[in-house]
Motif scaffolding. Structure first.
Motif, PDB file in Angstrom:
ATOM      1  N   PRO A  45      -6.819   9.880   9.455  1.00 24.13           N
ATOM      2  CA  PRO A  45      -6.862   9.380   8.076  1.00 24.13           C
ATOM      3  C   PRO A  45      -6.682  10.449   7.000  1.00 24.13           C
ATOM      4  N   PRO A  46      -7.234  11.661   7.174  1.00 20.61           N
ATOM      5  CA  PRO A  46      -7.017  12.671   6.136  1.00 20.61           C
ATOM      6  C   PRO A  46      -5.530  13.021   5.954  1.00 20.61           C
ATOM      7  N   LEU A  47      -4.784  13.033   7.039  1.00 18.58           N
ATOM      8  CA  LEU A  47      -3.347  13.314   6.934  1.00 18.58           C
ATOM      9  C   LEU A  47      -2.647  12.215   6.156  1.00 18.58           C
ATOM     10  N   TRP A  51      -0.725  12.714   2.592  1.00 14.85           N
ATOM     11  CA  TRP A  51       0.665  12.295   2.393  1.00 14.85           C
ATOM     12  C   TRP A  51       0.758  11.309   1.232  1.00 14.85           C
ATOM     13  N   ASN A  52      -0.168  10.345   1.192  1.00 15.36           N
ATOM     14  CA  ASN A  52      -0.181   9.353   0.115  1.00 15.36           C
ATOM     15  C   ASN A  52      -0.322  10.016  -1.253  1.00 15.36           C
ATOM     16  N   SER A  53      -1.166  11.027  -1.351  1.00 19.21           N
ATOM     17  CA  SER A  53      -1.358  11.691  -2.641  1.00 19.21           C
ATOM     18  C   SER A  53      -0.185  12.609  -2.984  1.00 19.21           C
ATOM     19  N   LEU A  54       0.423  13.191  -1.955  1.00 22.58           N
ATOM     20  CA  LEU A  54       1.568  14.078  -2.167  1.00 22.58           C
ATOM     21  C   LEU A  54       2.819  13.292  -2.547  1.00 22.58           C
ATOM     22  N   TYR A  55       2.971  12.107  -1.963  1.00 18.28           N
ATOM     23  CA  TYR A  55       4.160  11.283  -2.177  1.00 18.28           C
ATOM     24  C   TYR A  55       3.753   9.864  -2.583  1.00 18.28           C
ATOM     25  N   GLU A  57       5.216   7.720  -4.387  1.00 18.55           N
ATOM     26  CA  GLU A  57       6.333   6.767  -4.270  1.00 18.55           C
ATOM     27  C   GLU A  57       6.554   6.384  -2.812  1.00 18.55           C
ATOM     28  N   GLY A  58       6.322   7.304  -1.910  1.00 20.34           N
ATOM     29  CA  GLY A  58       6.410   7.007  -0.475  1.00 20.34           C
ATOM     30  C   GLY A  58       5.323   6.040  -0.058  1.00 20.34           C
ATOM     31  N   LYS A  59       4.128   6.227  -0.614  1.00 19.38           N
ATOM     32  CA  LYS A  59       3.014   5.317  -0.331  1.00 19.38           C
ATOM     33  C   LYS A  59       3.372   3.902  -0.779  1.00 19.38           C
ATOM     34  N   GLU A  60       3.967   3.765  -1.950  1.00 17.98           N
ATOM     35  CA  GLU A  60       4.353   2.442  -2.448  1.00 17.98           C
ATOM     36  C   GLU A  60       5.431   1.810  -1.567  1.00 17.98           C
ATOM     37  N   GLU A  61       6.387   2.608  -1.133  1.00 15.62           N
ATOM     38  CA  GLU A  61       7.420   2.100  -0.226  1.00 15.62           C
ATOM     39  C   GLU A  61       6.810   1.652   1.095  1.00 15.62           C
ATOM     40  N   MET A  62       5.835   2.420   1.589  1.00 11.29           N
ATOM     41  CA  MET A  62       5.177   2.057   2.842  1.00 11.29           C
ATOM     42  C   MET A  62       4.405   0.753   2.673  1.00 11.29           C
ATOM     43  N   LYS A  63       3.744   0.575   1.536  1.00 10.48           N
ATOM     44  CA  LYS A  63       3.016  -0.675   1.288  1.00 10.48           C
ATOM     45  C   LYS A  63       3.983  -1.862   1.307  1.00 10.48           C
ATOM     46  N   LYS A  64       5.152  -1.685   0.692  1.00 10.55           N
ATOM     47  CA  LYS A  64       6.160  -2.754   0.688  1.00 10.55           C
ATOM     48  C   LYS A  64       6.642  -3.038   2.111  1.00 10.55           C
ATOM     49  N   LEU A  65       6.874  -1.975   2.871  1.00 15.20           N
ATOM     50  CA  LEU A  65       7.355  -2.128   4.242  1.00 15.20           C
ATOM     51  C   LEU A  65       6.313  -2.854   5.095  1.00 15.20           C
ATOM     52  N   VAL A  66       5.055  -2.471   4.960  1.00 17.12           N
ATOM     53  CA  VAL A  66       3.978  -3.118   5.721  1.00 17.12           C
ATOM     54  C   VAL A  66       3.906  -4.597   5.361  1.00 17.12           C
TER      55      VAL A  66
END
Length: 79
Positions: A45-47, A51-55, A57-66
Motif C-alpha cells: 500500500p505505501p508504494l 505513486w498516487n501522490s506522485l502521479y 493524473e495517473g491515479k485518476e486514469e486508474m480509477k476510471k479504468l477500475v
C-alpha cells in the motif's frame, strides 16, 4: 521463453474473457494494468500511495479504468 510468453498471454486472454467477456488487445492491456495495480495496492500500500501522490493524473486514469472493468464485469454477470 517465447513459449512461456505465448502461454502466459493465453492465461491473460482467458482471464480477460472470463472477467469481462471480451478479449481485444486493448482490453487485455487494461485488465493487466487493473490486476497489477490491484495487487500492488494490496501487497504494498505505501508504494501505491506514493505513486498516487506522485502521479495524480495517473491515479485518476486508474480509477476510471477500475470503474470501466467493474462495469463490464457486472454487465457480463447480468447477461
Amino acid at each position: 521463453m517465447k513459449d512461456f510468453n505465448e502461454k502466459f498471454d493465453a492465461l491473460i486472454e482467458k482471464y480477460t474473457e472470463l472477467l469481462i467477456g471480451e478479449t481485444s488487445s486493448e482490453m487485455k492491456d487494461k485488465v493487466t494494468k487493473y490486476v497489477l495495480y490491484s495487487y500492488i495496492a494490496k501487497s504494498m500500500p505505501p508504494l501505491a500511495k506514493h505513486w498516487n501522490s506522485l502521479y495524480p493524473e495517473g491515479k485518476e486514469e486508474m480509477k476510471k479504468l477500475v470503474q470501466e472493468i467493474k462495469t463490464l464485469n457486472e454487465d457480463k454477470k447480468d447477461s
